[in-house]
Design a protein around this motif. Structure first.
Motif, PDB file in Angstrom:
ATOM      1  N   SER A 152      86.234 -16.808  46.863  1.00  0.00           N
ATOM      2  CA  SER A 152      85.659 -16.439  45.571  1.00  0.00           C
ATOM      3  C   SER A 152      86.683 -16.634  44.456  1.00  0.00           C
ATOM      4  O   SER A 152      86.331 -17.024  43.338  1.00  0.00           O
ATOM      5  CB  SER A 152      85.166 -14.990  45.590  1.00  0.00           C
ATOM      6  OG  SER A 152      86.208 -14.068  45.379  1.00  0.00           O
ATOM      7  N   LEU A 166      79.301 -13.359  43.257  1.00  0.00           N
ATOM      8  CA  LEU A 166      78.428 -13.084  44.397  1.00  0.00           C
ATOM      9  C   LEU A 166      79.222 -13.082  45.697  1.00  0.00           C
ATOM     10  O   LEU A 166      79.055 -12.192  46.556  1.00  0.00           O
ATOM     11  CB  LEU A 166      77.305 -14.118  44.456  1.00  0.00           C
ATOM     12  CG  LEU A 166      76.310 -13.977  45.618  1.00  0.00           C
ATOM     13  CD1 LEU A 166      75.610 -12.624  45.555  1.00  0.00           C
ATOM     14  CD2 LEU A 166      75.287 -15.124  45.576  1.00  0.00           C
ATOM     15  N   LEU A 167      80.107 -14.061  45.859  1.00  0.00           N
ATOM     16  CA  LEU A 167      80.957 -14.111  47.048  1.00  0.00           C
ATOM     17  C   LEU A 167      81.852 -12.876  47.135  1.00  0.00           C
ATOM     18  O   LEU A 167      82.016 -12.270  48.203  1.00  0.00           O
ATOM     19  CB  LEU A 167      81.834 -15.364  47.009  1.00  0.00           C
ATOM     20  CG  LEU A 167      81.273 -16.665  47.559  1.00  0.00           C
ATOM     21  CD1 LEU A 167      82.222 -17.809  47.240  1.00  0.00           C
ATOM     22  CD2 LEU A 167      81.056 -16.572  49.067  1.00  0.00           C
ATOM     23  N   ARG A 169      81.419  -9.900  45.805  1.00  0.00           N
ATOM     24  CA  ARG A 169      80.652  -8.693  46.138  1.00  0.00           C
ATOM     25  C   ARG A 169      80.318  -8.660  47.628  1.00  0.00           C
ATOM     26  O   ARG A 169      80.355  -7.602  48.260  1.00  0.00           O
ATOM     27  CB  ARG A 169      79.374  -8.639  45.305  1.00  0.00           C
ATOM     28  CG  ARG A 169      79.596  -8.319  43.848  1.00  0.00           C
ATOM     29  CD  ARG A 169      78.295  -8.001  43.134  1.00  0.00           C
ATOM     30  NE  ARG A 169      78.518  -7.842  41.699  1.00  0.00           N
ATOM     31  CZ  ARG A 169      78.399  -8.802  40.801  1.00  0.00           C
ATOM     32  NH1 ARG A 169      78.026 -10.017  41.187  1.00  0.00           N
ATOM     33  NH2 ARG A 169      78.650  -8.581  39.530  1.00  0.00           N
ATOM     34  N   SER A 170      79.955  -9.810  48.175  1.00  0.00           N
ATOM     35  CA  SER A 170      79.656  -9.887  49.604  1.00  0.00           C
ATOM     36  C   SER A 170      80.885  -9.525  50.432  1.00  0.00           C
ATOM     37  O   SER A 170      80.784  -8.857  51.465  1.00  0.00           O
ATOM     38  CB  SER A 170      79.175 -11.295  49.967  1.00  0.00           C
ATOM     39  OG  SER A 170      77.989 -11.622  49.278  1.00  0.00           O
ATOM     40  N   LYS A 173      81.364  -5.706  50.261  1.00  0.00           N
ATOM     41  CA  LYS A 173      80.305  -5.004  50.985  1.00  0.00           C
ATOM     42  C   LYS A 173      80.453  -5.148  52.495  1.00  0.00           C
ATOM     43  O   LYS A 173      80.174  -4.210  53.256  1.00  0.00           O
ATOM     44  CB  LYS A 173      78.942  -5.527  50.546  1.00  0.00           C
ATOM     45  CG  LYS A 173      77.767  -4.772  51.146  1.00  0.00           C
ATOM     46  CD  LYS A 173      76.438  -5.254  50.582  1.00  0.00           C
ATOM     47  CE  LYS A 173      75.261  -4.478  51.168  1.00  0.00           C
ATOM     48  NZ  LYS A 173      73.967  -4.944  50.595  1.00  0.00           N
ATOM     49  N   GLY A 174      80.897  -6.324  52.942  1.00  0.00           N
ATOM     50  CA  GLY A 174      80.962  -6.567  54.380  1.00  0.00           C
ATOM     51  C   GLY A 174      82.251  -6.147  55.043  1.00  0.00           C
ATOM     52  O   GLY A 174      82.354  -6.195  56.281  1.00  0.00           O
TER      53      GLY A 174
END
Length: 324
Positions: A152, A166-167, A169-170, A173-174
């Motif tokens: 990202s 988006l990357l 945040r992923s 979250k993961g």
């Protein structure tokens, strides 16, 4: 490791050896006879080989502090390929296999990082994604997050910042089970992607979250080795950079100045990069003489460093200063 950079540079310069030549010599000599034997025969491997590879990843990671990506990338990419070969062809027990996959994931993160520093963006993306697969197979969710957030960061710099956000945040979250400093690092990359997207609210919220997560770390917290470099001055540098992106260069200047003054001078690439951000803060605040002087200092600091990322930053600030 705090004196490694200065000692390494002094020894290299005293010997009259270029960074490229040093990297080439390391590429010829780093493997032990035992490891070469394993690579050649693909026989069963155990804890000793896993430990040797883990040690080597740390050595290479710290070498990145003092060697530009243009010189280091070929070496790290080759070592990644060799580690992947071991995983594919050797036989090993379950725990050794997990450790080898983590090595591949960590080497992939470093390989992607130095390839990106060298301007090899497609190659960097490829190895980052390979590393995500290895980290997930090993069950190391924070490492998978580190790889995604590293990708990202590249996308935020040379691609679409919205995709980068988006990357990032992923990645956050993961990253189940991430320790406080590891989580702070992932949040830093999200803050940067948000700033590059000009999302003021998200950037400021995320910078606050970086501080909160970092402050949760204690002396007893066992952090992954790959966050060894993240400290308060690095967090201040990122905050300053984000403030520049959000149009507040005056607030960025003291954060950047204090961090640069406290930085290890042996880490010349990072010092020069941060000096370009300081120069940008002056330029955007209208303090042109200070911007010119700081950029001149960055050019001197950057001499002999083979880093496309650094070269691009210097060119960008030169272009900014030529604008009416």
């Amino acid at each position: 490791m705090t004196e490694l950079g200065g000692n390494l540079r002094a020894a290299r310069e005293a010997a009259g050896v270029s960074l490229a030549a040093m990297a080439a010599m390391a590429a010829r000599t780093h493997y032990s006879k035992a490891l070469i034997g394993h690579l050649e025969t693909g026989r069963r491997v155990g804890d000793s080989l896993a430990a040797e590879l883990e040690r080597r990843v740390i050595e290479l990671r710290h070498l990145d502090d003092v060697v530009g990506g243009g010189d280091l990338s070929p070496l790290v990419l080759r070592e990644l390929s060799d580690a992947q070969h071991v995983v594919r062809t050797a036989s090993y027990g379950e725990e050794t296999g997990r450790r080898l996959l983590v090595v591949v994931g960590e080497l992939a993160q470093l390989a992607g990082w130095v390839a990106s520093d060298a301007g090899q963006y497609t190659e960097a993306q490829r190895v980052y994604l390979d590393g995500v697969s290895a980290a997930r197979d090993a069950g190391d969710h924070p490492l998978a997050g580190q790889l995604l957030s590293s990708l990202s960061y590249q996308v935020a710099n040379v691609g679409d910042p919205a995709d980068a956000a988006l990357l990032a945040r992923s990645a956050v979250k993961g990253a189940h089970g991430a320790t406080p400093v590891a989580r702070a690092l992932l949040l830093e990359r999200l803050a940067w992607a948000s700033a590059r997207s000009r999302d003021h609210d998200s950037t400021r919220r995320t910078l606050d979250a970086v501080d909160d997560s970092y402050d949760q770390s204690t002396d007893g917290t066992e952090e992954p080795e790959w966050v060894y470099w993240l400290d308060r001055k690095e967090i201040d540098v990122m905050a300053g950079r984000c403030l520049i992106e959000l149009g507040d260069p005056t607030a960025a200047e003291p954060l950047l100045s204090a961090a640069i003054d406290a930085y290890n001078p042996g880490h010349a690439r990072e010092v020069a990069l941060y000096q370009t951000w300081l120069a940008e803060s002056y330029a955007r605040a209208g303090v042109v003489d200070a911007a010119q002087s700081t950029l001149t200092t960055a050019r001197k600091t950057s001499q002999g460093i083979n880093s496309t990322r650094l070269d691009r930053r210097i060119t960008d600030i030169e272009r900014l200063l030529r604008q009416p």
